[in-house]
Design a protein around this motif. Structure first.
Motif, PDB file in Angstrom:
ATOM      1  N   LYS A  17       0.840  -1.203   0.000  1.00 40.89           N
ATOM      2  CA  LYS A  17       0.000   0.000   0.000  1.00 40.89           C
ATOM      3  C   LYS A  17       0.867   1.243   0.000  1.00 40.89           C
ATOM      4  CE  LYS A  17      -0.773  -1.099   4.838  1.00 40.89           C
ATOM      5  NZ  LYS A  17      -1.800  -1.491   5.777  1.00 40.89           N
ATOM      6  N   ALA A  18       0.265   2.373  -0.406  1.00 47.53           N
ATOM      7  CA  ALA A  18       1.012   3.621  -0.560  1.00 47.53           C
ATOM      8  C   ALA A  18       1.433   4.233   0.769  1.00 47.53           C
ATOM      9  CB  ALA A  18       0.193   4.623  -1.361  1.00 47.53           C
ATOM     10  N   THR A  19       0.572   4.146   1.784  1.00 54.69           N
ATOM     11  CA  THR A  19       0.870   4.679   3.115  1.00 54.69           C
ATOM     12  C   THR A  19       0.360   3.683   4.150  1.00 54.69           C
ATOM     13  OG1 THR A  19      -1.229   5.842   3.426  1.00 54.69           O
ATOM     14  CG2 THR A  19       0.530   7.055   2.280  1.00 54.69           C
ATOM     15  N   PRO A  20       0.832   3.783   5.374  1.00 48.57           N
ATOM     16  CA  PRO A  20       0.338   2.853   6.402  1.00 48.57           C
ATOM     17  C   PRO A  20      -1.183   2.882   6.589  1.00 48.57           C
ATOM     18  CG  PRO A  20       2.312   3.945   7.175  1.00 48.57           C
ATOM     19  CD  PRO A  20       1.926   4.618   5.880  1.00 48.57           C
ATOM     20  N   ASP A  21      -1.821   4.020   6.307  1.00 41.16           N
ATOM     21  CA  ASP A  21      -3.271   4.146   6.485  1.00 41.16           C
ATOM     22  C   ASP A  21      -4.074   3.825   5.230  1.00 41.16           C
ATOM     23  OD1 ASP A  21      -2.856   4.947   9.126  1.00 41.16           O
ATOM     24  OD2 ASP A  21      -2.685   7.056   8.553  1.00 41.16           O
ATOM     25  N   SER A  22      -3.399   3.594   4.105  1.00 42.39           N
ATOM     26  CA  SER A  22      -4.082   3.306   2.843  1.00 42.39           C
ATOM     27  C   SER A  22      -4.530   1.855   2.773  1.00 42.39           C
ATOM     28  CB  SER A  22      -3.144   3.553   1.659  1.00 42.39           C
ATOM     29  OG  SER A  22      -2.718   4.880   1.605  1.00 42.39           O
ATOM     30  N   ALA A  23      -5.478   1.607   1.878  1.00 44.26           N
ATOM     31  CA  ALA A  23      -5.864   0.228   1.573  1.00 44.26           C
ATOM     32  C   ALA A  23      -4.787  -0.392   0.678  1.00 44.26           C
ATOM     33  CB  ALA A  23      -7.204   0.209   0.853  1.00 44.26           C
ATOM     34  N   PRO A  31      -9.017  -9.220 -10.050  1.00 46.78           N
ATOM     35  CA  PRO A  31      -8.578  -9.173 -11.451  1.00 46.78           C
ATOM     36  C   PRO A  31      -7.623  -7.988 -11.622  1.00 46.78           C
ATOM     37  CG  PRO A  31     -10.804  -8.318 -11.244  1.00 46.78           C
ATOM     38  CD  PRO A  31     -10.404  -8.805  -9.880  1.00 46.78           C
ATOM     39  N   VAL A  32      -6.613  -8.161 -12.487  1.00 49.16           N
ATOM     40  CA  VAL A  32      -5.636  -7.099 -12.743  1.00 49.16           C
ATOM     41  C   VAL A  32      -5.402  -6.981 -14.237  1.00 49.16           C
ATOM     42  CG1 VAL A  32      -4.448  -7.332 -10.516  1.00 49.16           C
ATOM     43  CG2 VAL A  32      -3.659  -8.668 -12.460  1.00 49.16           C
ATOM     44  N   SER A  33      -4.993  -5.791 -14.662  1.00 51.99           N
ATOM     45  CA  SER A  33      -4.541  -5.581 -16.033  1.00 51.99           C
ATOM     46  C   SER A  33      -3.016  -5.499 -15.987  1.00 51.99           C
ATOM     47  CB  SER A  33      -5.138  -4.300 -16.612  1.00 51.99           C
ATOM     48  OG  SER A  33      -4.656  -3.172 -15.919  1.00 51.99           O
ATOM     49  N   ALA A  34      -2.384  -5.421 -17.130  1.00 53.22           N
ATOM     50  CA  ALA A  34      -0.920  -5.391 -17.190  1.00 53.22           C
ATOM     51  C   ALA A  34      -0.326  -4.220 -16.408  1.00 53.22           C
ATOM     52  CB  ALA A  34      -0.450  -5.340 -18.637  1.00 53.22           C
ATOM     53  N   ASP A  35      -1.029  -3.079 -16.390  1.00 55.92           N
ATOM     54  CA  ASP A  35      -0.473  -1.916 -15.708  1.00 55.92           C
ATOM     55  C   ASP A  35      -1.096  -1.646 -14.335  1.00 55.92           C
ATOM     56  OD1 ASP A  35      -2.676  -1.366 -17.251  1.00 55.92           O
ATOM     57  OD2 ASP A  35      -2.018   0.596 -17.892  1.00 55.92           O
ATOM     58  N   THR A  36      -1.769  -2.634 -13.764  1.00 59.18           N
ATOM     59  CA  THR A  36      -2.284  -2.494 -12.399  1.00 59.18           C
ATOM     60  C   THR A  36      -1.119  -2.509 -11.411  1.00 59.18           C
ATOM     61  OG1 THR A  36      -4.356  -3.615 -12.933  1.00 59.18           O
ATOM     62  CG2 THR A  36      -3.727  -3.563 -10.608  1.00 59.18           C
ATOM     63  N   VAL A  37      -1.062  -1.517 -10.545  1.00 61.55           N
ATOM     64  CA  VAL A  37      -0.025  -1.463  -9.509  1.00 61.55           C
ATOM     65  C   VAL A  37      -0.390  -2.470  -8.424  1.00 61.55           C
ATOM     66  CG1 VAL A  37       1.094  -0.024  -7.751  1.00 61.55           C
ATOM     67  CG2 VAL A  37       0.492   0.960  -9.979  1.00 61.55           C
ATOM     68  N   ILE A  38       0.558  -3.378  -8.123  1.00 61.47           N
ATOM     69  CA  ILE A  38       0.304  -4.354  -7.058  1.00 61.47           C
ATOM     70  C   ILE A  38       1.070  -4.017  -5.785  1.00 61.47           C
ATOM     71  CG2 ILE A  38      -0.209  -6.182  -8.719  1.00 61.47           C
ATOM     72  CD1 ILE A  38       2.550  -7.413  -7.736  1.00 61.47           C
ATOM     73  N   PHE A  47      10.339   5.546  -4.056  1.00 61.80           N
ATOM     74  CA  PHE A  47       9.350   4.496  -4.265  1.00 61.80           C
ATOM     75  C   PHE A  47       9.101   4.285  -5.750  1.00 61.80           C
ATOM     76  CE2 PHE A  47       8.751   6.079  -0.045  1.00 61.80           C
ATOM     77  CZ  PHE A  47       8.431   4.956   0.706  1.00 61.80           C
ATOM     78  N   SER A  48       9.151   3.029  -6.179  1.00 65.61           N
ATOM     79  CA  SER A  48       8.868   2.658  -7.563  1.00 65.61           C
ATOM     80  C   SER A  48       7.670   1.712  -7.579  1.00 65.61           C
ATOM     81  CB  SER A  48      10.067   1.940  -8.188  1.00 65.61           C
ATOM     82  OG  SER A  48      11.183   2.792  -8.209  1.00 65.61           O
ATOM     83  N   GLU A  49       6.731   1.975  -8.474  1.00 62.92           N
ATOM     84  CA  GLU A  49       5.552   1.118  -8.584  1.00 62.92           C
ATOM     85  C   GLU A  49       5.924  -0.203  -9.239  1.00 62.92           C
ATOM     86  OE1 GLU A  49       2.752   3.446 -10.824  1.00 62.92           O
ATOM     87  OE2 GLU A  49       2.047   4.477  -9.032  1.00 62.92           O
ATOM     88  N   LEU A  50       5.362  -1.278  -8.719  1.00 62.53           N
ATOM     89  CA  LEU A  50       5.517  -2.606  -9.303  1.00 62.53           C
ATOM     90  C   LEU A  50       4.168  -2.983  -9.894  1.00 62.53           C
ATOM     91  CD1 LEU A  50       7.374  -5.056  -9.722  1.00 62.53           C
ATOM     92  CD2 LEU A  50       6.516  -5.945  -7.544  1.00 62.53           C
ATOM     93  N   THR A  51       4.135  -3.214 -11.207  1.00 71.78           N
ATOM     94  CA  THR A  51       2.878  -3.528 -11.890  1.00 71.78           C
ATOM     95  C   THR A  51       2.771  -5.022 -12.174  1.00 71.78           C
ATOM     96  OG1 THR A  51       3.854  -3.070 -14.049  1.00 71.78           O
ATOM     97  CG2 THR A  51       2.711  -1.240 -12.946  1.00 71.78           C
ATOM     98  N   ALA A  52       1.549  -5.455 -12.469  1.00 73.43           N
ATOM     99  CA  ALA A  52       1.284  -6.876 -12.708  1.00 73.43           C
ATOM    100  C   ALA A  52       2.019  -7.402 -13.941  1.00 73.43           C
ATOM    101  CB  ALA A  52      -0.217  -7.106 -12.835  1.00 73.43           C
ATOM    102  N   GLY A  53       2.134  -6.605 -14.985  1.00 72.38           N
ATOM    103  CA  GLY A  53       2.857  -7.021 -16.172  1.00 72.38           C
ATOM    104  C   GLY A  53       2.040  -7.803 -17.184  1.00 72.38           C
ATOM    105  N   THR A  54       0.899  -8.343 -16.773  1.00 78.30           N
ATOM    106  CA  THR A  54      -0.008  -9.057 -17.671  1.00 78.30           C
ATOM    107  C   THR A  54      -1.400  -9.054 -17.052  1.00 78.30           C
ATOM    108  OG1 THR A  54      -0.241 -11.072 -19.007  1.00 78.30           O
ATOM    109  CG2 THR A  54       0.360 -11.371 -16.700  1.00 78.30           C
ATOM    110  N   ALA A  55      -2.392  -9.271 -17.875  1.00 81.73           N
ATOM    111  CA  ALA A  55      -3.769  -9.326 -17.366  1.00 81.73           C
ATOM    112  C   ALA A  55      -4.041 -10.704 -16.775  1.00 81.73           C
ATOM    113  CB  ALA A  55      -4.749  -9.027 -18.481  1.00 81.73           C
ATOM    114  N   GLY A  56      -4.873 -10.730 -15.757  1.00 79.72           N
ATOM    115  CA  GLY A  56      -5.249 -11.996 -15.136  1.00 79.72           C
ATOM    116  C   GLY A  56      -5.868 -11.771 -13.770  1.00 79.72           C
ATOM    117  N   ARG A  57      -5.688 -12.755 -12.903  1.00 80.99           N
ATOM    118  CA  ARG A  57      -6.216 -12.696 -11.537  1.00 80.99           C
ATOM    119  C   ARG A  57      -5.066 -12.967 -10.577  1.00 80.99           C
ATOM    120  NH1 ARG A  57     -11.169 -12.306  -9.991  1.00 80.99           N
ATOM    121  NH2 ARG A  57     -11.948 -12.844 -12.056  1.00 80.99           N
ATOM    122  N   LEU A  58      -4.924 -12.114  -9.568  1.00 78.43           N
ATOM    123  CA  LEU A  58      -3.853 -12.280  -8.580  1.00 78.43           C
ATOM    124  C   LEU A  58      -4.112 -13.549  -7.770  1.00 78.43           C
ATOM    125  CD1 LEU A  58      -1.318 -10.939  -7.315  1.00 78.43           C
ATOM    126  CD2 LEU A  58      -2.858  -9.913  -5.668  1.00 78.43           C
TER     127      LEU A  58
END
Length: 81
Positions: A17-23, A31-38, A47-58
């Protein structure tokens, strides 16, 4: 369905999550798309965002929130379509 591994290119600390208080960015089963931040990788207060890289389900996280990670380490797995 094929399994896809989300691999970190950076060493650092993994955060779900982005901050301790964030979801969390995503939950197992979402479900995620290739550019969904996980999550984020933090290196020396940058801080660098890590994305799913492909569509699918986590399907699973392979590391916990706050764990140290190394380049090439699997952070999560997806069931891709």
């Amino acid at each position: 369905m094929a399994e896809h591994s989300v691999i970190t290119p950076l060493p650092g600390t993994f955060y779900r999550k982005a901050t301790p208080d964030s979801a969390n960015y995503v939950e197992v089963g979402d479900p995620v798309s290739a550019d969904t931040v996980i999550g984020l990788i933090e290196v020396m207060k940058q801080f660098s965002e890590l994305t799913a890289g492909t569509a699918g389900r986590l399907s699973a996280f392979q590391v916990e929130d706050g764990d140290l990670v190394e380049p090439g380490q699997v952070v999560a797995t997806l069931d891709s379509e």
